[in-house]
Design an enzyme around this catalytic site. Sequence first.
Site: not given
Length: 363
Positions: A182, A230
């Site tokens: 992403y 993350r």
Amino acid sequence: MSFLFSPASLGQVSLNNRIIVPPMCQYSATDGMPTAWHNAHYMNLALSGAALVIIEASAVTPVGRITYKDLGLWNDEQADALKKMLEDIRQFADARLGIQLAHAGRKASSDLPWLGGQSLAKEQPHGWQTVSASNLPFGHAHPPRELSQQEITETVQHFVDAAKRAEYAGFDVIEIHAAHGYLLHQFLSPLSNTRQDEYGGSFTHRSRLLIDVFREVREAISPNIAVGVRISATDWVDGGWNVPESIELSELLEELGCDYIHVSSGGLSEQQQIPISPNYQVPLAQAINEHTFMPVIAVGLITEPAQAEAIIATGQADFVSIGRGMLFDPRWPWHAATQLAEHIKVAPQYLRSAPHQFKQLFS
């Protein structure tokens, strides 16, 4: 006492065991708003016995959604709805609650996974123009538009605004999503970032956006809220983002006050070659854990209680995330407690479910 059921903390947030439910997208929102599905789903997970439940990737801007049904936190109405959901959950469950803030970048504007998950062009229903570090598409997806420096600055602010809404909603933990291909990962990896300005090229430049997002979010919210990141520790592609860079990034984040690092991998390139097997990502977490003092969360095909216990006992990681396994068995921590002969707190409405020989472990 088992290691898996020993207490620990993420920053100022205390947890009564080392079991975490990681963010898992449900693709069931309406205009970014949680629905009855989310209310039931997260109540169920919060009653599981896991110490922390992290709510799915929530987009910081509409164009940052993976699909048109993604959860969002780009407006106050969404924050109000999440606040109500958390208040309802806390009436019955004592799990800590977190949320992952995300921007999908070039992997946005996709159809729902169970409808094929294909990339949707901006001219198609439910489609829009995607953006990224560079104008390189993900596989055969529609090409993104390269973000301008002004838009990068605005993106940082989107994350900050979403984090403030998360604080208002009452979350204990905020996780910044820089994994799985992403947007923030797209800036990190040289496979997707070919910029020639201060956001591309060297490790320092490619890491700049994530560092800026973390620093600004950390400064904007209460120190009582844990803020973690993350990452995908490797792209699993030659010439891509790799473990040494992940270690360096983790050290930088730790210096800035990061409360934990959540270690996954892959998701950036269709060329990835992932050696999938039980514990396949645990060595990545261990490599980072050996170079940092902040807590490290391991994830990836951790399915058995003894397996999770060993990860914590041997110091490979400080916490384990149980994702798909928890969807398959939402009482996984109960079963782990019985196998490891450990006490676990259960909602009183469910106490009668304890098998006779394990009743002393449930309260």
